[in-house]
Motif scaffolding. Sequence first.
Motif, PDB file in Angstrom:
ATOM      1  N   THR A 171     -29.780   3.092 -39.723  1.00  0.00           N
ATOM      2  CA  THR A 171     -30.706   3.672 -40.706  1.00  0.00           C
ATOM      3  C   THR A 171     -30.485   5.168 -40.858  1.00  0.00           C
ATOM      4  O   THR A 171     -30.402   5.689 -41.978  1.00  0.00           O
ATOM      5  CB  THR A 171     -32.163   3.384 -40.287  1.00  0.00           C
ATOM      6  OG1 THR A 171     -32.343   1.964 -40.213  1.00  0.00           O
ATOM      7  CG2 THR A 171     -33.161   3.977 -41.259  1.00  0.00           C
ATOM      8  N   ILE A 172     -30.366   5.866 -39.746  1.00  0.00           N
ATOM      9  CA  ILE A 172     -30.186   7.324 -39.763  1.00  0.00           C
ATOM     10  C   ILE A 172     -28.870   7.700 -40.434  1.00  0.00           C
ATOM     11  O   ILE A 172     -28.827   8.553 -41.324  1.00  0.00           O
ATOM     12  CB  ILE A 172     -30.243   7.881 -38.327  1.00  0.00           C
ATOM     13  CG1 ILE A 172     -31.639   7.675 -37.737  1.00  0.00           C
ATOM     14  CG2 ILE A 172     -29.839   9.349 -38.268  1.00  0.00           C
ATOM     15  CD1 ILE A 172     -31.663   7.644 -36.227  1.00  0.00           C
ATOM     16  N   LEU A 173     -27.794   7.055 -40.008  1.00  0.00           N
ATOM     17  CA  LEU A 173     -26.486   7.380 -40.583  1.00  0.00           C
ATOM     18  C   LEU A 173     -26.403   6.957 -42.054  1.00  0.00           C
ATOM     19  O   LEU A 173     -25.781   7.669 -42.872  1.00  0.00           O
ATOM     20  CB  LEU A 173     -25.371   6.716 -39.773  1.00  0.00           C
ATOM     21  CG  LEU A 173     -25.176   7.271 -38.357  1.00  0.00           C
ATOM     22  CD1 LEU A 173     -24.124   6.477 -37.597  1.00  0.00           C
ATOM     23  CD2 LEU A 173     -24.832   8.759 -38.384  1.00  0.00           C
ATOM     24  N   GLY A 174     -27.045   5.861 -42.404  1.00  0.00           N
ATOM     25  CA  GLY A 174     -27.080   5.436 -43.806  1.00  0.00           C
ATOM     26  C   GLY A 174     -27.779   6.467 -44.683  1.00  0.00           C
ATOM     27  O   GLY A 174     -27.314   6.775 -45.792  1.00  0.00           O
ATOM     28  N   PHE A 175     -28.875   7.008 -44.190  1.00  0.00           N
ATOM     29  CA  PHE A 175     -29.620   8.033 -44.936  1.00  0.00           C
ATOM     30  C   PHE A 175     -28.746   9.261 -45.149  1.00  0.00           C
ATOM     31  O   PHE A 175     -28.657   9.778 -46.274  1.00  0.00           O
ATOM     32  CB  PHE A 175     -30.900   8.409 -44.167  1.00  0.00           C
ATOM     33  CG  PHE A 175     -31.729   9.457 -44.844  1.00  0.00           C
ATOM     34  CD1 PHE A 175     -32.639   9.100 -45.832  1.00  0.00           C
ATOM     35  CD2 PHE A 175     -31.628  10.797 -44.503  1.00  0.00           C
ATOM     36  CE1 PHE A 175     -33.420  10.056 -46.466  1.00  0.00           C
ATOM     37  CE2 PHE A 175     -32.392  11.757 -45.130  1.00  0.00           C
ATOM     38  CZ  PHE A 175     -33.289  11.390 -46.116  1.00  0.00           C
ATOM     39  N   ILE A 176     -28.096   9.729 -44.090  1.00  0.00           N
ATOM     40  CA  ILE A 176     -27.239  10.921 -44.188  1.00  0.00           C
ATOM     41  C   ILE A 176     -26.067  10.673 -45.122  1.00  0.00           C
ATOM     42  O   ILE A 176     -25.728  11.515 -45.954  1.00  0.00           O
ATOM     43  CB  ILE A 176     -26.739  11.344 -42.784  1.00  0.00           C
ATOM     44  CG1 ILE A 176     -27.912  11.831 -41.917  1.00  0.00           C
ATOM     45  CG2 ILE A 176     -25.652  12.411 -42.874  1.00  0.00           C
ATOM     46  CD1 ILE A 176     -28.636  13.052 -42.454  1.00  0.00           C
ATOM     47  N   ASN A 177     -25.452   9.506 -45.025  1.00  0.00           N
ATOM     48  CA  ASN A 177     -24.309   9.183 -45.905  1.00  0.00           C
ATOM     49  C   ASN A 177     -24.730   9.116 -47.374  1.00  0.00           C
ATOM     50  O   ASN A 177     -23.955   9.473 -48.247  1.00  0.00           O
ATOM     51  CB  ASN A 177     -23.654   7.876 -45.478  1.00  0.00           C
ATOM     52  CG  ASN A 177     -22.898   8.012 -44.173  1.00  0.00           C
ATOM     53  OD1 ASN A 177     -22.489   9.104 -43.793  1.00  0.00           O
ATOM     54  ND2 ASN A 177     -22.735   6.914 -43.469  1.00  0.00           N
ATOM     55  N   ASP A 178     -25.942   8.662 -47.622  1.00  0.00           N
ATOM     56  CA  ASP A 178     -26.426   8.572 -49.008  1.00  0.00           C
ATOM     57  C   ASP A 178     -26.640   9.934 -49.642  1.00  0.00           C
ATOM     58  O   ASP A 178     -26.528  10.069 -50.860  1.00  0.00           O
ATOM     59  CB  ASP A 178     -27.743   7.774 -49.073  1.00  0.00           C
ATOM     60  CG  ASP A 178     -27.519   6.272 -48.907  1.00  0.00           C
ATOM     61  OD1 ASP A 178     -26.356   5.823 -48.980  1.00  0.00           O
ATOM     62  OD2 ASP A 178     -28.523   5.560 -48.704  1.00  0.00           O
TER      63      ASP A 178
END
Length: 176
Positions: A167-174
């Motif tokens: 979730t955290i890495l997905g948010f940053i990548n987005d």
Amino acid sequence: MKILIIYGTIEGQTRKIARFMEEVLQEARHQVTISNAMEEPPAPSNFDVVFVGSSIHMHKYNNATKQYIMNHVDTLNSKPSAFFSVSMAVASNIPEELEEAKKISKDFLKETGWQTSTVWQMAGALRYTQYDYFKKLIMRMIAKKQGGATDTDKDHEYTDWGKAKTTILGFINDID
């Protein structure tokens, strides 16, 4: 990317989650600052992304976290940000418990004026070994009702670390 993580905790699981977020983000080569909301945390203005988290106790969030958000609401509303809410309701087998946690989060954000569209509901932990006799009995009764662990001789952690990392890495990548 410069990332700020602010947290408010009572029993320590929200701090543990914030520290985990810090490690994940540092491994992804981001510059991370982390602070307890009760210890004069830095203002969010010099950061690219801000994560704020608090645990729910007695249907309320940590007051220092609430005050931090209200003091910096304009800045928080002007940049990518996310709220991570930590509660045992997320681990419950009772759907109404999760809905109640979501409602508490929604009402909290409305009350503070923070308009983040990103709210992460994260399961907490039962810290039986840290509770006094009375709190241990109450938490055991609640856990039994919700289908949780009732062995009071040890602590029980429900946070899904794999999901948290994704979730955290997905948010940053987005937003990157």
